[in-house]
Design an enzyme around this catalytic site. Structure first.
Site, short mmCIF file in Angstrom:
data_model
loop_
_atom_site.label_atom_id
_atom_site.label_comp_id
_atom_site.label_asym_id
_atom_site.label_seq_id
_atom_site.Cartn_x
_atom_site.Cartn_y
_atom_site.Cartn_z
N MET A 30 0.85 -1.19 0.00
CA MET A 30 0.00 0.00 0.00
C MET A 30 0.89 1.25 0.00
SD MET A 30 -3.50 -0.82 1.96
CE MET A 30 -2.95 -0.49 3.60
N HIS A 34 9.07 1.06 3.31
CA HIS A 34 10.17 1.12 4.28
C HIS A 34 11.07 -0.11 4.08
CE1 HIS A 34 7.73 -1.86 6.29
NE2 HIS A 34 6.73 -0.99 6.44
N HIS A 37 9.42 -3.48 3.38
CA HIS A 37 9.00 -3.68 1.98
C HIS A 37 10.23 -3.96 1.11
CE1 HIS A 37 5.62 -0.91 3.32
NE2 HIS A 37 4.96 -1.96 2.87
N GLN A 153 -2.79 -12.13 7.62
CA GLN A 153 -2.95 -11.87 6.18
C GLN A 153 -2.22 -12.93 5.36
OE1 GLN A 153 -2.81 -7.89 4.13
NE2 GLN A 153 -0.69 -8.45 3.83
N SER A 186 4.27 1.16 7.99
CA SER A 186 4.00 2.51 7.47
C SER A 186 3.26 3.32 8.53
CB SER A 186 3.16 2.44 6.20
OG SER A 186 3.79 1.59 5.27
O1 PAF Z 1 -0.15 -5.73 3.39
C1 PAF Z 1 -0.57 -4.79 2.71
O2 PAF Z 1 0.10 -3.78 2.52
C2 PAF Z 1 -1.95 -4.89 2.08
O3 PAF Z 1 -2.86 -5.51 2.91
C3 PAF Z 1 -1.93 -5.57 0.69
C4 PAF Z 1 -1.52 -7.02 0.78
C5 PAF Z 1 -0.99 -4.82 -0.23
C6 PAF Z 1 -3.33 -5.52 0.06
O4 PAF Z 1 -3.77 -4.23 -0.10
#
Ligand code: PAF
Length: 281
Positions: A30, A34, A37, A153, A186
């Site tokens: 999203m 940082h 990522h 997630q 973030s």
């Molecule tokens: O983890 C995230 O940043 C979000 O949940 C994702 C997987 C990009 C989906 O929008």
């Protein structure tokens, strides 16, 4: 760094990658990238010929009173980080590009999404599953990379990929922490200096739980209670949950016999932060 804003522009590029037999990795984000990522992108670059980073603040995964409008955004900075990490391009669509005004198709999941963060954020994983499915259909990557910091997630996406037969390998990557132990996020940017200090309570409290497990404690309730008690020593912290669950099914456990995920969500001021660790007895 090439920033692609539409699906129409992206598709021929991806077609060409496939025509050349190149392996494509996708790092869904999203934005407001940082080092956490960056570690996903670097790993993806090491395992694929081309890496696409999606940079999209997905409205469908935010609840009504959540931080959609204030979520931090900085595409120029993100582009520099992607370039440095070796990504091929950024896919950065507007919400109207991803969702038709009369969009009425969602991907939902019965299990795994009801507990942990799903309790406080009941529509969150429907939004995540929907946007990740859309990204998978658009990019059709060989592999997709997700951080272990969002452990629920990751488990949800693995299950969705299995259940919906996506031909994509999901790669989970370790949590990246600041030098003092705070998990990178973030949302850390919302914290005042005082809150930033207070936020260390998440990692410190989880470490107490991990030490108990390593020392042989197997009673999940005892460990949860110790973690929660330590969290409560921080006046700026308000615990949303501390849970110990089966690492695969995310079902609560009472005795630790198999790999478990210990996960927490805590409000520091108005900022909701998450952290976790996994333990294999
Ligand atoms: O983890 C995230 O940043 C979000 O949940 C994702 C997987 C990009 C989906 O929008």
């Amino acid at each position: 760094m090439q920033i692609i804003k539409t699906i129409e522009e992206l598709r021929p590029i991806l077609k060409e990658f496939r025509r050349q037999g190149l392996r494509v990795g996708l790092v869904p984000t999203m934005g407001y990238l940082h080092e956490g990522h960056k570690s996903l992108i670097v790993k993806a670059v090491s395992e694929n010929d081309r890496v696409i980073v999606s940079d999209f603040v997905n409205p469908t995964q935010f609840g009504v009173n959540e931080d959609l409008s204030s979520y931090p955004r900085d595409i120029e900075r993100d582009a520099a980080l992607c370039e440095e990490a070796g990504a091929a391009l950024i896919f950065h669509p507007e919400p109207e590009e991803m969702y038709f005004p009369d969009n009425c198709t969602f991907v939902d999941m019965d299990q795994l999404t009801k507990g942990l963060c799903g309790k406080t954020r009941p529509t969150h994983f429907r939004g995540v599953c929907t946007v990740v499915s859309k990204l998978f259909h658009i990019v059709m990557p060989d592999r997709a990379y997700f951080g272990q910091k969002d452990a629920q997630q990751l488990a949800v996406i693995r299950r969705m990929v299995r259940d919906l037969n996506f031909d994509i390998t999901i790669v989970g990557c370790p949590i990246v922490r600041e030098a003092d132990g705070l998990a990178m996020s973030s949302r850390n940017t919302y914290l005042s200096p005082e809150e930033r200090k207070a936020a260390l309570i998440l990692h410190k409290s989880l470490q107490i739980g991990e030490e108990m497990m390593r020392a042989g404690e197997r009673d999940a309730l005892k460990i949860k209670t110790a973690i929660q008690a330590n969290m409560e020593t921080e006046v700026l912290a308000r615990v949303d949950y501390v849970e110990i669950v089966d690492a695969d099914s995310l079902e609560q456990v009472t005795i630790i016999e198999k790999p478990v995920l210990t996960a927490t969500a805590v409000y520091i001021g108005n900022t909701r932060l998450i952290d976790n660790f996994t333990y294999e007895p």
